[in-house]
Design a protein around this motif. Structure first.
Motif, mmCIF file in Angstrom:
data_model
loop_
_atom_site.group_PDB
_atom_site.id
_atom_site.type_symbol
_atom_site.label_atom_id
_atom_site.label_comp_id
_atom_site.label_asym_id
_atom_site.label_seq_id
_atom_site.Cartn_x
_atom_site.Cartn_y
_atom_site.Cartn_z
ATOM 1 N N UNK A 162 3.162 -5.864 18.451
ATOM 2 C CA UNK A 162 3.608 -4.534 18.000
ATOM 3 C C UNK A 162 2.586 -3.903 17.065
ATOM 4 N N UNK A 163 2.432 -2.590 17.190
ATOM 5 C CA UNK A 163 1.633 -1.842 16.218
ATOM 6 C C UNK A 163 2.541 -1.592 15.023
ATOM 7 N N UNK A 164 2.168 -2.128 13.879
ATOM 8 C CA UNK A 164 3.030 -2.034 12.699
ATOM 9 C C UNK A 164 2.202 -1.764 11.451
ATOM 10 N N UNK A 165 2.882 -1.295 10.415
ATOM 11 C CA UNK A 165 2.204 -1.069 9.136
ATOM 12 C C UNK A 165 1.685 -2.388 8.573
ATOM 13 N N UNK A 166 2.442 -3.456 8.752
ATOM 14 C CA UNK A 166 2.014 -4.765 8.261
ATOM 15 C C UNK A 166 0.726 -5.207 8.940
ATOM 16 N N UNK A 167 0.645 -4.990 10.233
ATOM 17 C CA UNK A 167 -0.568 -5.366 10.978
ATOM 18 C C UNK A 167 -1.767 -4.559 10.506
ATOM 19 N N UNK A 168 -1.593 -3.251 10.343
ATOM 20 C CA UNK A 168 -2.682 -2.400 9.866
ATOM 21 C C UNK A 168 -3.102 -2.820 8.459
ATOM 22 N N UNK A 169 -2.115 -3.079 7.604
ATOM 23 C CA UNK A 169 -2.394 -3.467 6.219
ATOM 24 C C UNK A 169 -3.234 -4.744 6.167
ATOM 25 N N UNK A 170 -2.878 -5.713 6.992
ATOM 26 C CA UNK A 170 -3.620 -6.973 7.025
ATOM 27 C C UNK A 170 -5.058 -6.755 7.483
ATOM 28 N N UNK A 171 -5.246 -5.899 8.465
ATOM 29 C CA UNK A 171 -6.594 -5.606 8.952
ATOM 30 C C UNK A 171 -7.457 -4.992 7.850
#
Length: 314
Positions: A162-171
């Motif tokens: 999933x594209x998520x805020x958590x994923x973006x934040x980790x990147x």
């Protein structure tokens, strides 16, 4: 886009709209798909498109020790939502009292009485109300009672995740700003003003600007390909940005965000700026001498220039 803060105290809210609800931190590709659907459906119905969001982030109030560092400031979030042609943004001040609001009152009072919602579009995992006890099934059942149609939407996936805020934040936190840029649909950006530094860059022939950031989130230490929007000039400039403690110069120094702007020499202290991150060039490291540090900065500048030239953006 009109912005309405604290809907329980407003009498001028847009009524009968197509609404979506969430934190929308980052306004990433998944959020964008949701907002496009809401805007499109609102136009079909001749109704206003409305985004309902919260400030501060609910975790900041309920579990501050676990609250995430936000990708965007509220101002950045507003701008990103407005860019998708949304008619109205409704910002609910998130407090402990609001968190205790039962799911039934959330639907009846906020969605029904305050906003007169016609349709609400939410992700299939949407949760709401006291203790997040409400889900899409409950929202649909309560919505029927007050005349609100509920449309659940699947999350947008990328690479099987999933594209998520958590994923973006980790990147961003790990320095993978190019991947974050792809999931955001635009570069991760930090806002702030230019503060005075120690002028060390000027002494070695590379005068830098120091960003005093308003953002909570910052990329990992390293050197990045960036662009800076200088608002007084109303244009962007290519730059090389170093995030870190400058270990070649200082043994124990606070983390700074320093940018050398290519082909630029004006004094811009105090200027409001936006710094956008495109690619990570390398780790920050200690050099044996200032001469070798200067040589590496020249290579970083050339690499940055070539990065944009290779993409047709000089």
């Amino acid at each position: 886009m009109n912005v309405y803060v604290d809907p329980f105290k407003r009498t001028d809210l847009p009524k009968g709209g197509v609404v979506t609800i969430g934190n929308f931190d980052g306004v990433h590709l998944g959020h964008q798909e949701m907002l496009r659907r809401v805007v499109g459906r609102a136009r079909e119905l001749g109704a206003p498109s409305v985004v309902l969001t919260f400030d501060p982030h609910p975790m900041r109030v309920l579990h501050p020790q676990r609250a995430p560092r936000l990708i965007q400031t509220l101002k950045q979030r507003e701008e990103a939502i407005a860019a998708l042609d949304v008619d109205a943004l409704v910002v609910v001040p998130f407090t402990r009292d609001f968190a205790a609001l039962p799911a039934e009152e959330f639907v009846r009072d906020l969605l029904g009485r305050c906003l007169g919602v016609r349709e609400v579009h939410v992700g299939s995992a949407f949760a709401f109300g006291c203790g997040k006890r409400g889900n899409v099934e409950l929202l649909s059942r309560l919505g029927e009672e007050v005349g609100i149609r509920v449309v659940p939407l699947d999350v947008v996936a990328d690479g099987g995740e999933p594209v998520s805020s958590t994923r973006v934040r980790t990147l961003v936190e790990t320095g993978a700003v190019a991947e974050a840029r792809r999931l955001l649909g635009r570069p991760f950006a930090m806002e702030g003003v230019i503060a005075k530094g120690d002028r060390m860059g000027r002494k070695i022939g590379f005068p830098t600007i120091n960003l005093k950031s308003e953002n909570e989130l910052c990329p990992r230490d390293g050197v990045y390909v960036t662009k800076v929007l200088l608002r007084s000039f109303e244009r962007t400039f290519t730059c090389v940005t170093n995030i870190g403690r400058r270990p070649t110069v200082y043994e124990d120094y606070a983390i700074t965000v320093e940018s050398y702007i290519l082909d630029f020499s004006s004094d811009v202290y105090g200027e409001p700026v936006r710094l956008a991150f495109f690619e990570r060039l390398r780790d920050e490291k200690v050099f044996p001498s200032m001469l070798e540090l200067t040589a590496q900065i020249r290579r970083d500048v050339e690499a940055t220039r070539l990065w944009f030239l290779s993409r047709g953006d000089a």
